[in-house]
Write a protein that holds these residues in place. Structure first.
Motif, PDB file in Angstrom:
ATOM      1  N   PRO A 133       0.823  -1.217   0.000  1.00 29.23           N
ATOM      2  CA  PRO A 133       0.000   0.000   0.000  1.00 29.23           C
ATOM      3  C   PRO A 133       0.854   1.262   0.000  1.00 29.23           C
ATOM      4  O   PRO A 133       1.893   1.320   0.657  1.00 29.23           O
ATOM      5  CB  PRO A 133      -0.799  -0.119   1.299  1.00 29.23           C
ATOM      6  N   LYS A 150      -3.416   5.280  -2.076  1.00 30.58           N
ATOM      7  CA  LYS A 150      -4.697   4.974  -1.444  1.00 30.58           C
ATOM      8  C   LYS A 150      -5.299   6.173  -0.723  1.00 30.58           C
ATOM      9  O   LYS A 150      -6.523   6.350  -0.699  1.00 30.58           O
ATOM     10  CB  LYS A 150      -4.512   3.832  -0.436  1.00 30.58           C
ATOM     11  N   SER A 292      -1.818   5.984   9.066  1.00 32.99           N
ATOM     12  CA  SER A 292      -2.808   5.457   8.136  1.00 32.99           C
ATOM     13  C   SER A 292      -2.354   4.136   7.521  1.00 32.99           C
ATOM     14  O   SER A 292      -3.172   3.229   7.289  1.00 32.99           O
ATOM     15  CB  SER A 292      -3.095   6.476   7.024  1.00 32.99           C
ATOM     16  N   ASN A 296      -4.335   0.684   7.915  1.00 33.61           N
ATOM     17  CA  ASN A 296      -4.727  -0.037   6.710  1.00 33.61           C
ATOM     18  C   ASN A 296      -4.213  -1.474   6.723  1.00 33.61           C
ATOM     19  O   ASN A 296      -4.947  -2.416   6.388  1.00 33.61           O
ATOM     20  CB  ASN A 296      -4.199   0.700   5.475  1.00 33.61           C
ATOM     21  N   GLY A 300      -7.472  -2.880   7.717  1.00 36.51           N
ATOM     22  CA  GLY A 300      -8.125  -2.587   6.450  1.00 36.51           C
ATOM     23  C   GLY A 300      -8.795  -1.229   6.423  1.00 36.51           C
ATOM     24  O   GLY A 300      -9.659  -0.969   5.571  1.00 36.51           O
ATOM     25  N   ASN A 301      -8.400  -0.329   7.322  1.00 29.76           N
ATOM     26  CA  ASN A 301      -9.028   0.993   7.400  1.00 29.76           C
ATOM     27  C   ASN A 301      -8.593   1.898   6.248  1.00 29.76           C
ATOM     28  O   ASN A 301      -7.469   1.834   5.776  1.00 29.76           O
ATOM     29  CB  ASN A 301      -8.682   1.680   8.726  1.00 29.76           C
ATOM     30  N   ASP A 302      -9.513   2.755   5.830  1.00 35.99           N
ATOM     31  CA  ASP A 302      -9.272   3.740   4.782  1.00 35.99           C
ATOM     32  C   ASP A 302      -9.710   5.092   5.317  1.00 35.99           C
ATOM     33  O   ASP A 302     -10.902   5.313   5.566  1.00 35.99           O
ATOM     34  CB  ASP A 302     -10.057   3.372   3.526  1.00 35.99           C
TER      35      ASP A 302
END
Length: 333
Positions: A133, A150, A292, A296, A300-302
């Motif tokens: 990512p 992202k 972040s 993530n 799996g946070n956005d």
């Protein structure tokens, strides 16, 4: 295309995202297996995630702005047991190579600036192809999604420039000299373009931000040649300090505004030598970029819901410098 929204909702989203990041930073458990042989900057009291993240920037060596970016990133890494690998190069091709090096070393995530997004797109795609990512911060707010990052954390440079131009116009400014210290930077170009919307008689001047004496010399010559310049806008705190020297040498009566802060620039605001600064909170940018990636990878946070999370702009002037100066001295503002 990037979705649109109101300035108010941008601010609310940024505040909510920041609060969420700070709150979730206290969580522990889960994530990658703990690493005892690669502690690095991950020796804090928070989660021992074992992740390794690379931060790659276009920092020009000696620019104090980046000290705040690194301070925020280091604190986030410490909080969450992350090994942080920082590298930088102001040359776009070399920055792209640094991103590719991070991909080849199989880091868990990459945070990068996108001052020259076209030059970095290939390296970011390489990370995406490898399942690593990438989040962007500081530069590239209008391009980060197309490049493949992202999330994004930074100031709206177009809004910042426009707000600066309007403020100068309201103060009676007629002609602005906008000083660009790094060629090809989309963020710096956007700032000056925004200023020009408020003050049509805005002229850009290109200087070498890595060479302070040459900056002083170039600005001194320009001010001596054109006495109609009544405002100078610099796009970094060290350049503002160079501008003060040039103004003194040229006997210029122009007023000075700048983007960003360091201790000396903050003191100059308090002393009345700089009228105001446009702050983008680089400490927060560095902190949220690393935090972040952690959220993530772990959950799996956005953050931001597909939109940029704003850390600025805000004005620092005589009215609030007394509150902000101690934080500037602490390298967090």
């Amino acid at each position: 295309m990037t979705p649109t929204r109101t300035r108010k909702s941008l601010t609310v989203a940024a505040g909510m995202a920041t609060a969420a990041a700070l709150a979730l930073a206290a969580c522990s458990g889960g994530g990658a297996p703990a690493s005892t042989g690669n502690a690095g900057s991950g020796s804090g009291a928070g989660d021992n995630s074992g992740y390794t993240f690379a931060m790659v920037t276009h920092e020009t060596p000696g620019d104090t702005f980046w000290d705040k970016i690194k301070a925020g990133a280091t604190q986030a890494a410490k909080n969450s047991g992350i090994t942080l690998k920082y590298s930088n190069d102001p040359d776009p091709a070399k920055q792209a190579t640094l991103i590719q090096n991070a991909v080849d070393s199989k880091v868990d995530g990459i945070a990068t600036t996108l001052a020259t997004p076209d030059a970095l797109a290939g390296a970011v795609k390489s990370a995406d192809d490898a399942g690593i990512p990438v989040v962007a911060f500081n530069s590239g707010i209008d391009q980060y999604q197309q490049v493949g990052a992202k999330m994004y954390f930074g100031s709206d440079e177009n809004l910042a420039g426009e707000a600066t131009g309007k403020r100068i116009a309201a103060a009676g400014g007629k002609k602005v000299l906008c000083v660009i210290q790094a060629a090809g930077s989309v963020a710096l170009e956007a700032r000056c373009a925004g200023v020009k919307k408020g003050i049509p008689a805005t002229e850009n001047i290109q200087v070498n931000g890595a060479d302070d004496p040459s900056v002083v010399s170039a600005l001194q010559a320009k001010l001596a040649q054109d006495s109609s310049i009544d405002w100078i806008v610099t796009l970094g705190a060290p350049i503002a300090l160079d501008a003060l020297k040039a103004m003194d040498a040229a006997g210029s009566k122009a007023k000075l505004a700048t983007f960003d802060l360091n201790v000396d620039a903050a003191q100059a605001i308090q002393d009345g030598k700089i009228q105001f600064s446009v702050d983008q909170q680089p400490y927060v940018q560095g902190y949220l970029a690393i935090q972040s990636l952690y959220l993530n990878k772990k959950n799996g946070n956005d953050i931001g819901g597909g939109l940029a999370v704003l850390t600025g702009p805000s004005f620092v002037d005589a009215k609030n410098i007394g509150v902000i100066l101690p934080f500037a001295k602490n390298n967090t503002r």
